[in-house]
Design an enzyme around this catalytic site. Sequence first.
Site, PDB file in Angstrom:
ATOM      1  N   LEU A  49       1.517  -1.268  -8.193  1.00  0.00           N
ATOM      2  CA  LEU A  49       0.664  -1.827  -7.896  1.00  0.00           C
ATOM      3  C   LEU A  49       0.004  -0.733  -8.127  1.00  0.00           C
ATOM      4  O   LEU A  49      -0.110   0.149  -7.794  1.00  0.00           O
ATOM      5  CB  LEU A  49       0.245  -2.822  -6.627  1.00  0.00           C
ATOM      6  N   HIS A  61      -1.818  -7.236  -2.540  1.00  0.00           N
ATOM      7  CA  HIS A  61      -1.439  -6.002  -1.793  1.00  0.00           C
ATOM      8  C   HIS A  61      -1.166  -5.912  -0.021  1.00  0.00           C
ATOM      9  O   HIS A  61      -0.682  -5.654  -0.488  1.00  0.00           O
ATOM     10  CB  HIS A  61      -2.823  -4.975  -2.288  1.00  0.00           C
ATOM     11  N   ASP A  66     -10.963  -1.858  -4.499  1.00  0.00           N
ATOM     12  CA  ASP A  66      -9.469  -0.556  -5.291  1.00  0.00           C
ATOM     13  C   ASP A  66      -9.569  -0.990  -6.834  1.00  0.00           C
ATOM     14  O   ASP A  66      -8.802  -0.814  -7.405  1.00  0.00           O
ATOM     15  CB  ASP A  66      -8.602  -0.640  -4.468  1.00  0.00           C
ATOM     16  N   ALA A  85       0.115   5.347  -7.014  1.00  0.00           N
ATOM     17  CA  ALA A  85      -0.243   4.689  -8.290  1.00  0.00           C
ATOM     18  C   ALA A  85      -0.788   6.233  -8.910  1.00  0.00           C
ATOM     19  O   ALA A  85      -1.575   6.501  -9.273  1.00  0.00           O
ATOM     20  CB  ALA A  85      -1.124   3.482  -8.685  1.00  0.00           C
TER      21      ALA A  85
END
Length: 368
Positions: A292, A238, A259, A131
Amino acid sequence: MLKGNILTTDGWIHGSVHVENGRVTALEGHIADPSTNDAPFILPGFIDLHVHGGGGRDIMEGGDAADTVAREHAKHGTTSLLATTMTAPRDELMDVVAGLGETAKRRAANGARVLGVHLEGPYINPGKLGAQPDAAAVAVRDEVLKFLALAPIRVVTIAPEISGHLEVIAEMAARGVRVQLGHSLGTYDDAVNALKHGARGFTHLFNAMSPLHHRDPGMVGAALAHAEYAELIPDLLHVHPGAIRAAMRAIPRLYVVTDSTSAAGMPDGEYRLGSQHVTKCMGGVRLADGTLAGSTLTMDQALRNLVSLGIPLADVSNRLSRYPADYLGLEDRGRIARGAWADLVVLDRDFALTATYVEGESLVEYAQ
Ligand SMILES: [Zn+2]
């Protein structure tokens, strides 16, 4: 003074912990398995080495965003953290890092301690951005040294397969930076070479790195075969619980990070992650294409997630506090011991947070 089941460096005691001037001054009690009583759990405060945002603010906004982020995560038991940058054009990144250098000199009221910076990129593989925005750059020694002069940069995530990066890894490691491999298409051999050059960890293990195939073991294979430390995001989106278990068996000091993005602690909706727009929905944060994009995880939820997998609480606690402290070489955080900072969390028997102390300061606001 706090009373309950206290996880000390020698295991559980039932008793009390005494605090003065922000430090633990005494521990009193007797060795006792917490299952033999119904008193609360007192654990070391959580240490999160990978935090992009929370409470609606993103570290890349600069200014006082990091204070809001530190306060939001403190509500969830995080007592210290690394402000984590996104890949961005060099000048923008320099400005943000310089600001974080100032942030790290003080602690916001009711906030977690910002221990320093995790520079996640820009020295990553443009083919494995995850991302991260498309602003990956090749690390050059002089530029890296400029970053290191601006703020206490404790962790750098870098892709080792890019030409010239092994030398930069060695340079950073020699200066005490914890170099982590991630956002990488590197092979098993690339990773092993990087470890030989001083790299120590792996960034969000399994995510945004070459996977394990038994004839081509990749970054993941190198981590499972050789790493002492690696970070992992246990939001259960994840990484599959089976892969979490495999990693815990292979990597002795696998530790937990969130994160987390600005959407952590916030309702569903549109948020910012660095220069990207992301959507929070059903507990996940995604780019428009479904990738994600960080998490909405908080450390107290991470603890509950791991406990729900049947992992013993003392083991979970080590992965949330002790190991990240040890990884950074912090001997007076991440543990409940005489002389250590009084960074403490209190959990009820359902593992809900009921109190957090940052350097002895009691925080009373809870988002339950
Ligand atoms: Zn990240």
